[in-house]
Write an enzyme that holds these catalytic residues in place. Sequence first.
Site, short mmCIF file in Angstrom:
data_model
loop_
_atom_site.label_atom_id
_atom_site.label_comp_id
_atom_site.label_asym_id
_atom_site.label_seq_id
_atom_site.Cartn_x
_atom_site.Cartn_y
_atom_site.Cartn_z
N TYR A 4 3.81 9.22 -8.78
CA TYR A 4 2.92 9.21 -7.62
C TYR A 4 1.51 9.70 -8.00
CZ TYR A 4 1.32 9.79 -2.83
OH TYR A 4 0.61 9.68 -1.67
N LYS A 57 -1.53 2.63 -4.63
CA LYS A 57 -1.82 2.34 -6.03
C LYS A 57 -2.89 1.27 -6.26
CE LYS A 57 1.07 5.20 -7.81
NZ LYS A 57 0.45 6.47 -8.12
N PRO A 101 0.79 -1.24 0.00
CA PRO A 101 0.00 0.00 0.00
C PRO A 101 0.82 1.29 0.00
CG PRO A 101 -0.21 -1.17 2.10
CD PRO A 101 0.55 -2.07 1.20
C1 LIG Z 1 -7.16 -4.66 4.21
C2 LIG Z 1 -6.81 -3.92 2.95
C3 LIG Z 1 -6.36 -2.60 3.02
C4 LIG Z 1 -6.03 -1.90 1.86
N1 LIG Z 1 -5.58 -0.62 1.96
C5 LIG Z 1 -5.23 0.02 0.82
C6 LIG Z 1 -4.73 1.33 0.86
O1 LIG Z 1 -4.62 1.94 1.92
N2 LIG Z 1 -4.40 1.93 -0.31
C7 LIG Z 1 -4.53 1.28 -1.53
O2 LIG Z 1 -4.25 1.84 -2.56
N3 LIG Z 1 -5.01 0.06 -1.59
C8 LIG Z 1 -5.34 -0.59 -0.45
N4 LIG Z 1 -5.82 -1.82 -0.53
C9 LIG Z 1 -5.98 -2.38 -1.85
C10 LIG Z 1 -7.29 -1.94 -2.48
O3 LIG Z 1 -8.29 -1.89 -1.51
C11 LIG Z 1 -7.58 -2.92 -3.59
O4 LIG Z 1 -6.58 -2.76 -4.57
C12 LIG Z 1 -8.97 -2.77 -4.21
O5 LIG Z 1 -9.96 -3.17 -3.30
C13 LIG Z 1 -9.06 -3.62 -5.49
O6 LIG Z 1 -10.39 -3.71 -5.91
P1 LIG Z 1 -10.93 -5.04 -6.60
O7 LIG Z 1 -12.34 -4.76 -6.94
O8 LIG Z 1 -9.99 -5.45 -7.66
O9 LIG Z 1 -10.82 -6.18 -5.50
P2 LIG Z 1 -11.62 -6.34 -4.12
O10 LIG Z 1 -11.90 -5.02 -3.52
O11 LIG Z 1 -10.88 -7.36 -3.35
O12 LIG Z 1 -13.03 -6.94 -4.60
C14 LIG Z 1 -13.15 -8.28 -5.00
C15 LIG Z 1 -14.56 -8.75 -4.73
O13 LIG Z 1 -14.71 -10.08 -5.19
C16 LIG Z 1 -15.42 -10.83 -4.23
N5 LIG Z 1 -15.06 -12.25 -4.41
C17 LIG Z 1 -13.92 -12.88 -4.01
N6 LIG Z 1 -13.96 -14.16 -4.37
C18 LIG Z 1 -15.13 -14.36 -4.99
C19 LIG Z 1 -15.76 -15.48 -5.58
N7 LIG Z 1 -15.15 -16.68 -5.59
N8 LIG Z 1 -16.97 -15.36 -6.14
C20 LIG Z 1 -17.59 -14.14 -6.16
N9 LIG Z 1 -17.06 -13.03 -5.60
C21 LIG Z 1 -15.84 -13.14 -5.03
C22 LIG Z 1 -14.97 -10.26 -2.90
O14 LIG Z 1 -15.88 -10.53 -1.86
C23 LIG Z 1 -14.88 -8.78 -3.24
O15 LIG Z 1 -16.09 -8.12 -3.00
C24 LIG Z 1 -6.16 -2.54 0.61
C25 LIG Z 1 -6.61 -3.86 0.53
C26 LIG Z 1 -6.94 -4.55 1.69
C27 LIG Z 1 -7.40 -5.99 1.58
#
Ligand SMILES: Cc1cc2nc3c(=O)[nH]c(=O)nc-3n(C[C@H](O)[C@H](O)[C@H](O)COP(=O)(O)OP(=O)(O)OC[C@H]3O[C@@H](n4cnc5c(N)ncnc54)[C@H](O)[C@@H]3O)c2cc1C
Length: 392
Positions: free
Chosen positions: A385, A297, A293
């Site tokens: 950045y 990004k 983090p």
């Molecule tokens: C605890 C934490 C803190 C973070 N803090 C930061 C930060 O401070 N700054 C930053 O830039 N990034 C941070 N991140 C990263 C950022 O939040 C992620 O990059 C972002 O959420 C990506 O979005 P996404 O939709 O790709 O994935 P996700 O947000 O993970 O969404 C994926 C979705 O798919 C669902 N899913 C999973 N498996 C299945 C399945 N088999 N079937 C159906 N649905 C499913 C999940 O429930 C979820 O809702 C953090 C991540 C975490 C986990």
Amino acid sequence: MLRTQVAIIGGGPAGLLLSHMLHLAGIDSIVLERQSRDHVLQRIRAGVLESGTIKLLRDVGLGERMDREGHVHDGAWIAWEDRPLFLIDTRKFTGRQMMAFGQTAITEELYRIRTRNGGQVIDEAKNVELHDIAGDKPYVTFAHNGVEQRLDCGIIAGCDGFHGVSRRSIPASVQRTFERTYAFGWLGVMSEAAPLNEIMYAHHSRGFALASQRSPTLSRYYIQCDLGTDVAEWPDEKFWNELKRRFPQDVADRIVEGPVIEKSIAPLRSFVSEPMRHGRLFLAGDAAHIVPPTGAKGLNLAVSDVFFLHRALEAWFKRGESRYLDLYSDMALRRVWSAERISWHLTQLLHVFPDEDPFGRRMHLNEFDYLRSSNAAQAALAEQYVGLPFED
Ligand SMILES: Cc1cc2nc3c(=O)[nH]c(=O)nc-3n(C[C@H](O)[C@H](O)[C@H](O)COP(=O)(O)OP(=O)(O)OC[C@H]3O[C@@H](n4cnc5c(N)ncnc54)[C@H](O)[C@@H]3O)c2cc1C
């Protein structure tokens, strides 16, 4: 049996934003989300938006609340022990600004707008499995309320995060993964109190710290901790004391200790899976890559993947053109690797590495002093950045 043009696995920011942008382009999608709606809406995660993300969210009608509640800033500060405060000045070097606006609020907005537009999101979809992704008639099976269902589609978008099923559906013979883990994690606290007015990283011999923001009344703080640290060992008072020791006194004096509403430990990881396409399956967001983090990004990369993917799907469904679909993986990965590199670089620069020798320590220090003294180095960091542009 259900049918749609694009089956989207995962209702996080990547999946919901893709579904919304496809809707604007007149393309039908169904989102399958494993968790309950309450669970998804309560997750606390990222919060710093690049200028390209801000523009995209405004362009697709998601700017109103963000512009009302988000906090615009000119980059992030670095408080390096014994050195004057230093700003990664995105406005000066790129003319662009960033915004602090929580991922939780973005997700709420996405669900609100998808619901208003009649979008189909199937919550608590269990045992999702992808079938025939290498052929031209892919489909997805899942269980909902105990009933087995089948969803036929033209394309599957794997937006189901790092632990999802989509990436694992790509045969190991065509997949390459790249990974770096780090010898420390971040202990994070969300507090109901006004944050500092600026986002500030601290490099201190006791370890890294970060003061960040989610809203005018929600602050997010982190401290570097050993892997294996137990949250139970960190009562609030101990956390606040340690956090403040890592910032200069005048900054520490401005940190408001509010009620702690969340406290957790996140390991740091760099990870990329290539390619981001296999047949009719396209990966986006954390399903394909993870960044530490540092540099904020993760969410921004999910947004740029979705930009590339929605453009490719619009060209394909609306005009029968496959050029952008064929380019998707390479184009998305170029930006992914740039973000991986800057996230890795900032992680190296700002943390204390337990096994660093005195020579390494001098190199580390010299790198920061060079950054402080060189306009060229500052411009390069600010450009990365604030976020690289989306490729045409
Ligand atoms: C605890 C934490 C803190 C973070 N803090 C930061 C930060 O401070 N700054 C930053 O830039 N990034 C941070 N991140 C990263 C950022 O939040 C992620 O990059 C972002 O959420 C990506 O979005 P996404 O939709 O790709 O994935 P996700 O947000 O993970 O969404 C994926 C979705 O798919 C669902 N899913 C999973 N498996 C299945 C399945 N088999 N079937 C159906 N649905 C499913 C999940 O429930 C979820 O809702 C953090 C991540 C975490 C986990």
